[in-house]
Structures are given as structure tokens and as C-alpha cells.
Design an enzyme around this catalytic site. Structure first.
Site, mmCIF file in Angstrom:
data_model
loop_
_atom_site.group_PDB
_atom_site.id
_atom_site.type_symbol
_atom_site.label_atom_id
_atom_site.label_comp_id
_atom_site.label_asym_id
_atom_site.label_seq_id
_atom_site.Cartn_x
_atom_site.Cartn_y
_atom_site.Cartn_z
ATOM 1 N N LEU A 113 -16.517 -70.770 6.736
ATOM 2 C CA LEU A 113 -16.164 -72.136 6.374
ATOM 3 C C LEU A 113 -16.101 -73.067 7.567
ATOM 4 O O LEU A 113 -16.352 -74.262 7.443
ATOM 5 C CB LEU A 113 -14.819 -72.155 5.640
ATOM 6 C CG LEU A 113 -14.755 -71.362 4.330
ATOM 7 C CD1 LEU A 113 -13.335 -71.338 3.790
ATOM 8 C CD2 LEU A 113 -15.710 -71.957 3.300
ATOM 9 N N GLY A 116 -12.263 -73.243 14.712
ATOM 10 C CA GLY A 116 -11.427 -74.116 15.531
ATOM 11 C C GLY A 116 -11.265 -73.517 16.904
ATOM 12 O O GLY A 116 -12.044 -72.658 17.323
ATOM 13 N N SER A 120 -11.803 -68.436 13.641
ATOM 14 C CA SER A 120 -12.763 -68.871 12.636
ATOM 15 C C SER A 120 -12.177 -68.654 11.250
ATOM 16 O O SER A 120 -11.347 -67.771 11.039
ATOM 17 C CB SER A 120 -14.072 -68.082 12.771
ATOM 18 O OG SER A 120 -14.682 -68.334 14.026
ATOM 19 N N ASP A 232 -1.603 -83.613 14.864
ATOM 20 C CA ASP A 232 -3.064 -83.479 14.806
ATOM 21 C C ASP A 232 -3.622 -84.016 13.493
ATOM 22 O O ASP A 232 -4.560 -83.462 12.932
ATOM 23 C CB ASP A 232 -3.470 -82.016 14.987
ATOM 24 C CG ASP A 232 -4.929 -81.868 15.446
ATOM 25 O OD1 ASP A 232 -5.498 -82.860 15.949
ATOM 26 O OD2 ASP A 232 -5.501 -80.777 15.296
#
Length: 492
Positions: A113, A116, A120, A232
Site C-alpha cells: 500500500l 514511510g 512499509s 504531522d
């Protein structure tokens, strides 16, 4: 999950020390080598309890060893009230009851998908159930070598706390000799950044933006109440569930802090007044260009209603608000951090200046977030990251020519994007202040889950997934052997 990049690489957190080569990357405060992020390996994010005068680390540093809380995390988390009827809980608990422990061998990977900075994410199916999950896979050796252990631990700890309709559900945490995996719910609608790109003009209508912003606002309110500063927020981190409602993701940059929820007298609480459009106002208080006046032509709706009732001689309380009732305030106003974290276009001025920051950074990012939903771009974006940071720190907020945003939307954004955090809307009373702004007056936050979302994603066709993709298979049982020989994982 978005691809994050770029971090502060110096102990003094000077903005000039950042590598500005990438656009819209994420900056953070933990050094790594050989990756797109740079940070200080000795820096541990600290929160200061100003009342008690001592510091607390957000999580302990270890190489994946087990504490008492870790042993609890390895088992399936108990069902949470907001997910009590979730069939995925039942499926996970059924497997655990049958086999005693949930392992990687119970899943097969259907699709990658995203990835980061610390791992994963894969679309994973629990064998024999047709239940889909998002599995975040982190390589322990990579976390250690890149000094990301603290961040991974922080995210795991925060996810274990959450029980909210617009925040992730952590179903289980699976550990092997090589991998640490978080089992979360899968959001089939992608993220708001992708969804925005598909809209006419690549921006949302104001009604759609209001819907998504209100759900994000409630999620941030809950996080602050739990002592978590998100840090974030951006459309890439706001996922769309299968029912069209949202879910925040990625908590590895979040700050754990102290908070003391308090009930205050609703009749004595002071709420700021805002001028929606000073050019159309003839009152002396609005004669100045600034719309952030202590007394102005435009007050929150309940104050106007109260004034109108007094003029009419009515004794009733304003619609939707009983000023005799207490108001809950749960804003971690004492939270302080000196870290340089976030995404360049969303960084708050106090972070760039190195002044230290607290929970008000989330309200700055909320203002940038709403601006982007309405206009298709962030307000201070420059030609490169350095220029973007200079614009945030020193440039005045401007709206694009031909902007269709209403005066109330512009006023809310102005209040949220006050460069002085102490003058920022939400600084003192958090989401309680923001929800009272006229931009949200047509929305009942208490019934938001009953509101029809702007768009509902198409259901996932498992048959097509199985036919189109060769799944990555785990062994039937997690036998404790080194998994690197049979797991087809791709990192970064």
C-alpha cells in the site's frame, strides 16, 4: 502512507542546517545514515511537566526487548467500545483462541500500500476469513541501524491507547526475530491528497472541506485529551475508510505529554471574537487591517444569539448551547519540545525559529490543512524547501485571487495561522474554541458519524485482487526461524 523525507541534522536545530533538496518531505529529529532523513541520534524527544519541574521521555530506548507492556502488546488487544461490532476483532480473537497466538503465518500479503520512514504497509488478508488489514512491517535491524527504535516504540504505544471513530484501531502487534508488525484497519478509500487530486480544480468544495476538517478536528481533540500532540497533519496522512469517513495515520512523529482535562464554567469562559471580513465592517474595532481583534463585528454564533435574546427580552439560552453547563477543556498547554519535526509546508513558525513548541502546532497545521483542501495548495509553498520555510516565518497570509472560500472559512484560517502561537485560535482551549467558530455552525459534531460523507469508496473486490496479484505467503506457522528467507518484503 506518504513517503517522508528530510530531517534536521544538527544539535542546535537550526533551519539552515536542513537539506532542502526534496519537496514536501517530512522533517524529524532522530539521525539516520543512508536514508532520505538526517537527524541527531542522541536526541530524544522530551516533554517538560512545567508544574512538577521534571522531564519525561516519550518512550524508552531499547533494541526491541520486552517490557511488561510489550508482552501485553504481543497478544491481541481487547475489543474497544468504538469497534465492538467490528468483525475483524472476532476473526482475530477466533484465530487466537484456536491457535493460542497470532503469527505472521496466519496472513498473506495481497498488495503493497505504501511506505514511510520506519517501515512499509501491506494489504494483508487473515487466512480463511476474507478480513482485510493494513499491516505495517518494520525491520528491527533497520530500525536499530537508522536510529528509529524510539519512533517505532512511540507509534506503537500511541496506537495502543486509541479508541476513537476517526483514529486507527490496533488489532495486534506481532513480533518475530527480524520483524515488528502492527496490525491495523485497512482504509479502502486512499488518502485525502489523492482524493483532492480527483476533484474539479483539484480542490474540495467548501461543504466537503468542512466535513473532512470537522472529523480531523474531533480526532485532534481526542489526541490532545490523551496527551498526544500529533505534529504531522497533512492530507496524505488522512485516510478514507470504506464508509467515507476519515482516519488519521502515522504517529511516529507524535509527542507524548502531560494533560489535565478540566471542566470550566461555561458562563464565565471567555471566547475570542473574530472579524470575518474587515472590508465590509464599519465598526471602529475593524478599522485596522488585522482581523484578530479583541472586540469586532463578528462574534461566535452563541454570543450573537445571547445578545439578540437580550435585545428581544427573551430569557432562553442560545440554541444548541446552555451557558450554565460546564465546558470540557483538555488542551496540553504545558507540552514543550525543541524537536524540529513535521512536513516543510506544514511546519509552524515557532518550530522554524527554534523557539520550542507545544500543542498549538497542531492548530497551525490544521489551518494549513484546511487551506489546502479549499485551494488545492498550501499557503506558503515556495520554489524549494528553504524558500517555503522563509515564507512561513516571515510572509503574510494571502488567499489566491478568485478564491471561492467564504468569509467565515477565511477568518478561521486567519485565526489558525497566527504566527504567534499564543494568539493562535485554539491555543488556550483547543478544539473547544475552534468548534465554536461560525465556519462549523451548520455542522453537528456530536452526530457527524450520521452525516453522509461527500464520497464513498468502491468496495474492495477480493476475487479480483487474488486473480490479479500473486500474494506474498507467510509460512503456515511462525516457527521462530529467521524469517528473512521466506518473506518477500520490500523496504523503502
Amino acid at each position: 502512507m506518504s513517503n517522508k523525507a528530510m530531517e534536521d541534522g544538527s544539535p542546535n536545530n537550526s533551519p539552515s542546517s536542513i537539506d532542502f533538496g526534496s519537496s514536501r518531505g517530512t522533517v524529524s529529529d532522530i539521525t539516520s545514515v543512508g536514508s532520505s532523513k538526517i537527524s541527531d541520534e542522541c536526541f530524544v524527544d522530551k516533554q517538560v511537566d512545567l508544574k512538577n519541574g521534571h522531564e519525561v521521555h516519550s518512550s524508552s530506548i531499547n533494541g526491541g526487548g520486552g517490557s511488561g507492556s510489550d508482552s501485553c502488546l504481543r497478544s491481541v488487544f481487547p475489543s474497544k467500545p468504538h469497534k465492538g461490532n467490528d468483525p475483524r476483532w472476532e476473526a482475530v480473537q477466533c484465530v487466537q483462541g484456536r491457535d493460542g497466538q497470532l503469527g505472521l503465518g496466519h496472513f498473506r500479503l495481497l498488495k503493497k500500500l505504501g511506505f514511510g520512514d520506519i517501515g512499509s504497509v501491506y494489504l494483508a488478508e487473515l487466512r480463511g476469513t476474507e478480513c482485510l488489514f493494513a499491516m505495517k512491517v518494520m525491520d528491527k535491524g533497520t530500525l536499530v541501524s537508522r536510529k528509529k527504535v524510539v519512533r517505532a516504540q512511540t507509534e506503537k504505544d500511541i496506537l495502543a491507547l486509541l479508541d476513537h471513530p476517526f483514529l486507527p484501531t490496533l488489532y495486534s502487534h506481532i513480533e518475530t526475530a527480524k520483524f515488528s508488525c502492527l496490525l491495523m484497519e485497512f482504509c479502502s478509500g486512499g488518502d485525502l491528497h489523492m482524493l483532492r487530486q480527483r476533484q474539479p480544480g483539484k480542490h474540495f468544495s467548501e461543504d466537503s472541506a468542512r466535513f473532512y476538517a470537522s472529523e480531523v478536528l474531533l480526532a485532534l481533540e481526542y489526541l490532545h485529551m490523551m496527551g498526544v500532540v500529533y505534529r504531522d497533519l497533512k492530507p496524505e496522512n488522512v485516510l478514507v475508510r470504506e464508509d467515507g469517513h476519515i482516519m488519521l495515520s502515522d504517529f511516529d512523529l507524535s509527542l507524548r505529554c502531560f494533560v489535565r482535562p478540566t471542566l470550566i464554567d461555561g458562563s464565565s469562559s471567555t471566547i475570542s471574537s473574530y472579524c470575518v471580513e474587515s472590508s465590509s465592517c464599519k465598526l471602529p474595532a475593524c478599522a485596522q487591517p488585522s482581523c484578530f481583534q479583541p472586540s469586532s463585528c463578528f462574534k461566535p454564533r452563541f454570543l450573537n444569539s445571547k445578545a439578540n435574546n437580550q435585545v428581544r427580552g427573551e430569557k432562553s439560552t442560545p440554541a444548541g448551547l446552555d451557558n450554565s453547563l460546564p465546558v470540557l477543556v483538555a488542551e496540553p498547554t504545558t507540552a514543550r519540545s525543541m524537536s524540529f519535526v513535521g512536513t516543510h509546508e506544514y511546519l509552524a513558525p515557532e518550530i522554524i525559529r527554534g523557539d520550542g513548541h507545544g500543542s498549538a502546532v497542531d492548530w497551525w497545521t490544521f489551518g494549513v490543512f484546511l487551506y489546502e483542501l479549499l485551494h488545492g495548495k498550501t499557503p506558503f509553498k515556495g520554489s524549494n524547501n528553504r524558500e517555503t520555510l522563509f515564507n512561513i516565518a516571515g510572509k503574510s497570509l494571502k488567499f489566491p485571487e478568485g478564491s471561492t472560500a467564504s468569509s467565515s472559512a477565511r477568518d478561521l484560517i486567519r485565526g489558525l495561522l497566527a504566527k504567534d502561537p499564543q494568539k493562535r485560535l485554539g491555543f488556550k482551549r483547543g478544539a473547544t474554541e475552534i468548534k465554536q467558530h461560525p465556519f462549523f455552525q451548520r455542522l453537528n459534531c456530536a452526530l457527524i458519524r450520521s452525516t453522509a460523507p461527500p464520497q464513498i469508496p468502491k468496495p474492495v473486490d477480493l476475487t479480483s485482487l487474488h486473480r490479479a496479484m500473486k500474494p506474498s505467503n507467510f509460512p503456515s506457522k511462525d516457527d521462530g526461524k529467521e524469517p528473512g528467507s521466506y518473506l518477500d518484503f520490500e523496504f523503502f
